[in-house]
Motif scaffolding. Structure first.
Motif, PDB file in Angstrom:
ATOM      1  N   ASN A 376      24.992   2.217 -16.457  1.00  0.00           N
ATOM      2  CA  ASN A 376      25.956   2.859 -15.560  1.00  0.00           C
ATOM      3  C   ASN A 376      25.519   2.705 -14.102  1.00  0.00           C
ATOM      4  OD1 ASN A 376      27.979   3.777 -17.256  1.00  0.00           O
ATOM      5  ND2 ASN A 376      26.867   5.624 -17.805  1.00  0.00           N
ATOM      6  N   LEU A 377      24.234   2.929 -13.854  1.00  0.00           N
ATOM      7  CA  LEU A 377      23.714   2.771 -12.488  1.00  0.00           C
ATOM      8  C   LEU A 377      23.855   1.322 -12.015  1.00  0.00           C
ATOM      9  CD1 LEU A 377      20.453   4.951 -12.670  1.00  0.00           C
ATOM     10  CD2 LEU A 377      22.582   5.499 -11.463  1.00  0.00           C
ATOM     11  N   HIS A 378      23.600   0.391 -12.940  1.00  0.00           N
ATOM     12  CA  HIS A 378      23.704  -1.026 -12.582  1.00  0.00           C
ATOM     13  C   HIS A 378      25.144  -1.400 -12.226  1.00  0.00           C
ATOM     14  CE1 HIS A 378      23.381  -5.384 -12.750  1.00  0.00           C
ATOM     15  NE2 HIS A 378      24.324  -5.396 -13.678  1.00  0.00           N
ATOM     16  N   PHE A 379      26.110  -1.011 -13.077  1.00  0.00           N
ATOM     17  CA  PHE A 379      27.505  -1.359 -12.818  1.00  0.00           C
ATOM     18  C   PHE A 379      28.033  -0.650 -11.573  1.00  0.00           C
ATOM     19  CE2 PHE A 379      27.840  -2.064 -17.627  1.00  0.00           C
ATOM     20  CZ  PHE A 379      27.558  -3.418 -17.491  1.00  0.00           C
ATOM     21  N   ALA A 380      27.592   0.600 -11.349  1.00  0.00           N
ATOM     22  CA  ALA A 380      28.063   1.352 -10.188  1.00  0.00           C
ATOM     23  C   ALA A 380      27.530   0.773  -8.876  1.00  0.00           C
ATOM     24  CB  ALA A 380      27.652   2.819 -10.316  1.00  0.00           C
ATOM     25  N   GLY A 383      29.505  -2.865  -6.746  1.00  0.00           N
ATOM     26  CA  GLY A 383      30.475  -2.830  -5.661  1.00  0.00           C
ATOM     27  C   GLY A 383      29.814  -2.682  -4.303  1.00  0.00           C
ATOM     28  N   GLN A 384      28.869  -1.753  -4.209  1.00  0.00           N
ATOM     29  CA  GLN A 384      28.174  -1.539  -2.945  1.00  0.00           C
ATOM     30  C   GLN A 384      27.335  -2.753  -2.566  1.00  0.00           C
ATOM     31  OE1 GLN A 384      28.593   1.199  -0.935  1.00  0.00           O
ATOM     32  NE2 GLN A 384      27.420  -0.019   0.534  1.00  0.00           N
ATOM     33  N   SER A 385      26.742  -3.398  -3.563  1.00  0.00           N
ATOM     34  CA  SER A 385      25.932  -4.581  -3.292  1.00  0.00           C
ATOM     35  C   SER A 385      26.782  -5.723  -2.731  1.00  0.00           C
ATOM     36  CB  SER A 385      25.228  -5.035  -4.575  1.00  0.00           C
ATOM     37  OG  SER A 385      24.517  -6.227  -4.375  1.00  0.00           O
ATOM     38  N   VAL A 386      27.974  -5.928  -3.329  1.00  0.00           N
ATOM     39  CA  VAL A 386      28.874  -6.980  -2.841  1.00  0.00           C
ATOM     40  C   VAL A 386      29.361  -6.640  -1.433  1.00  0.00           C
ATOM     41  CG1 VAL A 386      31.090  -8.116  -3.229  1.00  0.00           C
ATOM     42  CG2 VAL A 386      29.573  -7.665  -5.154  1.00  0.00           C
ATOM     43  N   ALA A 387      29.685  -5.350  -1.201  1.00  0.00           N
ATOM     44  CA  ALA A 387      30.152  -4.933   0.130  1.00  0.00           C
ATOM     45  C   ALA A 387      29.068  -5.160   1.192  1.00  0.00           C
ATOM     46  CB  ALA A 387      30.566  -3.470   0.096  1.00  0.00           C
ATOM     47  N   LYS A 389      26.745  -7.421   1.129  1.00  0.00           N
ATOM     48  CA  LYS A 389      26.618  -8.849   1.390  1.00  0.00           C
ATOM     49  C   LYS A 389      27.737  -9.341   2.307  1.00  0.00           C
ATOM     50  CE  LYS A 389      24.218 -10.056  -2.896  1.00  0.00           C
ATOM     51  NZ  LYS A 389      24.297 -10.806  -4.173  1.00  0.00           N
ATOM     52  N   LEU A 390      28.972  -8.861   2.048  1.00  0.00           N
ATOM     53  CA  LEU A 390      30.098  -9.261   2.891  1.00  0.00           C
ATOM     54  C   LEU A 390      29.909  -8.755   4.328  1.00  0.00           C
ATOM     55  CD1 LEU A 390      33.095  -8.608   0.447  1.00  0.00           C
ATOM     56  CD2 LEU A 390      32.162 -10.818   1.143  1.00  0.00           C
ATOM     57  N   GLN A 391      29.447  -7.508   4.427  1.00  0.00           N
ATOM     58  CA  GLN A 391      29.235  -6.930   5.751  1.00  0.00           C
ATOM     59  C   GLN A 391      28.145  -7.683   6.505  1.00  0.00           C
ATOM     60  OE1 GLN A 391      28.345  -2.784   5.605  1.00  0.00           O
ATOM     61  NE2 GLN A 391      28.516  -2.485   7.802  1.00  0.00           N
ATOM     62  N   HIS A 392      27.139  -8.113   5.771  1.00  0.00           N
ATOM     63  CA  HIS A 392      26.027  -8.827   6.400  1.00  0.00           C
ATOM     64  C   HIS A 392      26.471 -10.206   6.895  1.00  0.00           C
ATOM     65  CE1 HIS A 392      21.901 -10.041   7.185  1.00  0.00           C
ATOM     66  NE2 HIS A 392      22.120 -11.152   6.476  1.00  0.00           N
TER      67      HIS A 392
END
Length: 515
Positions: A376-380, A383-387, A389-392
């Motif tokens: 659950n922690l991994h899947f949750a 989204g934040q990880s992808v965001a 990367k995009l922000q960076h």
């Protein structure tokens, strides 16, 4: 390890169909390791272990596997600090015995000094150990590692000879051993019961609901007499939804109570093409085989062979007819066609629940609740990880939405009220589905009971539209990790599938029709 822990070890050809040339495969109540044929195209080893027994392959022992000399499958079972090494060995009949003994001695030297099991077809007749020096040397190698044979009677009997070439060698004495007569091979089955302190996981209790037309009719009757006044009186959509599910779940639990079962029982059905009369014929064939072994003669041999060949032909025709009729029935459904093809090829569906997971530090997680929490922690976090990367990757100053939404709409949106007739029509158009969401309501159940709750559902949807609030209970979903490929203990090799509530699908469809 619990009885029985080691279900079966086999040394026959073409076991590589389990999972390619070598590997592991999860089944309904067992896990399998297999070692396929070498370049010579013969042999092949397999080992089945009861589900809950964690094991790993031992390549440091399998390196003694030499083509045309011997084949070795080695695994290590573990529970906490306790370990059990299991080696399955096959020596081809024409393999040079001195070379085999030299390689086998190196294998035994690499084994642990505690709990060890070495079994297989050694093609060395242990009944003439006092007459053959090579057999005597083989037994001496075994006893030097405290490995004692569990069988002392012939495991292969023909009309002219009786030999003991298959055996199970144990460092812990067997409480009982027995031979099982079979006619599908010229080798008998050897079963040994051994008490080990290695504990397996207790088979988990699984609860499910029995759903049928009678139960759903009973549920509809209960829903028709429920007082929904607290739902209609509430102006807060979350509060109204909580009152609705409180009443609905009470009626659902009373009409469809949970039934507990335990996973892992051995209740495999007979193949569908085996009729009761064929089963009787198979038993008769076994009786003829036992008679042939007890009273070997040309007459008994001829009678058994004729009966066996005729029965094999009948079973083969019955199997062909079954698959021919099945293919005709599922010809219009690609999904059912592939299910039939997979069952014919003995392909089990990919399990969605991993038995163990490795965390970021490489530590193994085995408890089911801890596995679920970690995944659950991994899947949750995806989204934040992808965001991030995009922000960076975006240039500085372009992260704000106002940089790409130059002319935002200032007009408000009006949602027309939902009518009971519209909701009833939407229920008919929804796709059928038996997968229940977190509230245990599948699409099929909701479609059946909708006439009984149409009015209250219409009120809840309109209340959500008026307040501009999507219910919190519909924001939850049951997540199923779907295995993709590669290492099963790696979270990144699973894709999350969210199963939504059957009630939320109706609300979403109503909103979709208005956009």
């Amino acid at each position: 390890m619990g009885r029985p822990t080691i279900e079966v070890a086999i040394t026959v050809g073409k076991v590589a169909q389990w999972n390619g040339n070598c590997g592991t495969r999860d089944q309904k109540d067992r896990r399998a390791a297999s070692h396929g044929q070498g370049n010579h195209g013969k042999g092949g080893l397999g080992l089945c272990l009861k589900e809950g027994v964690h094991f790993k392959r031992l390549p440091e022992l399998e390196k003694y596997d030499v083509e045309k000399l011997c084949e070795i499958l080695a695994v290590e079972c573990r529970a906490g600090t306790k370990k059990l090494q299991i080696c399955v060995v096959y020596k081809p009949p024409l393999a040079p015995i001195p070379l085999f003994l030299r390689s086998f001695e190196s294998l035994l030297a690499s084994l642990d000094d505690k709990d060890v099991v070495v079994m297989g077809d050694f093609n060395l007749n242990l009944l003439n150990y006092d007459e053959n020096t090579q057999t005597t040397e083989f037994i001496s190698l075994m006893t030097s590692k405290s490995l004692i044979p569990s069988c002392t009677i012939p495991t292969r009997v023909s009309l002219t000879s009786a030999t003991l070439i298959d055996n199970i060698f144990l460092t812990t004495p067997a409480t009982s051993s027995q031979i099982v007569l079979t006619d599908f091979s010229d080798h008998f089955l050897l079963i040994s019961d051994v008490k080990y302190q290695l504990q397996t996981k207790k088979a988990p209790e699984i609860s499910h609901r029995i759903i049928n037309k009678k139960i759903l009719d009973c549920l509809k009757d209960k829903l028709n007499i429920i007082d929904w006044s607290r739902v209609f009186d509430s102006e807060d959509v979350n509060s109204a939804m909580a009152h609705f599910f409180e009443k609905f779940n009470a009626a659902f639990d009373e009409s469809c109570p949970r039934v507990k079962t335990r996973k892992g029982k051995y209740n495999q059905p007979i193949q569908p093409w085996i009729s009761p009369s064929l089963l009787t014929s198979i038993k008769q064939k076994n009786c003829l085989y036992k008679k042939l072994l007890s009273f070997p003669s040309e007459e008994n041999k001829t009678t058994f062979k004729k009966y066996k060949n005729l029965l094999s032909k009948i079973i083969r025709n019955a199997k062909t007819k079954f698959y021919f009729d099945s293919c005709r029935e599922v010809s219009k459904s690609p999904k059912k066609t592939w299910e039939l093809i997979n069952s014919c090829l003995n392909r089990s569906p990919k399990t969605s629940t991993p038995s163990e997971i490795k965390d970021a530090h490489g530590h193994i997680i085995e408890r089911e609740l801890e596995i679920a929490s970690y995944m659950n922690l991994h899947f949750a976090s995806i989204g934040q990880s992808v965001a991030n990367k995009l922000q960076h990757n975006l240039p500085y100053g372009q992260c704000d939405y106002r940089t790409y939404l130059v002319k935002p709409s200032v007009k408000s949106m009006f949602l027309t009220p939902v009518t009971e007739k519209e909701l009833a029509n939407i229920g008919k158009l929804l796709k059928n589905g038996n997968s229940p969401g977190i509230d245990e309501s599948s699409t099929n159940i909701v479609k059946v009971i909708l006439p009984s709750i149409n009015k209250v559902m219409c009120h809840l949807i309109n209340l959500s539209f008026r307040s501009g609030t999507f219910p919190d209970s519909f924001k939850k979903a049951k997540v199923i990790p779907l295995y993709k490929s590669s290492d099963r203990s790696n979270c990144t090799n699973y894709r999350p599938i969210s199963i939504l509530s059957g009630f939320s699908k109706k609300m979403e469809r109503c909103f979709y029709n208005r956009v």
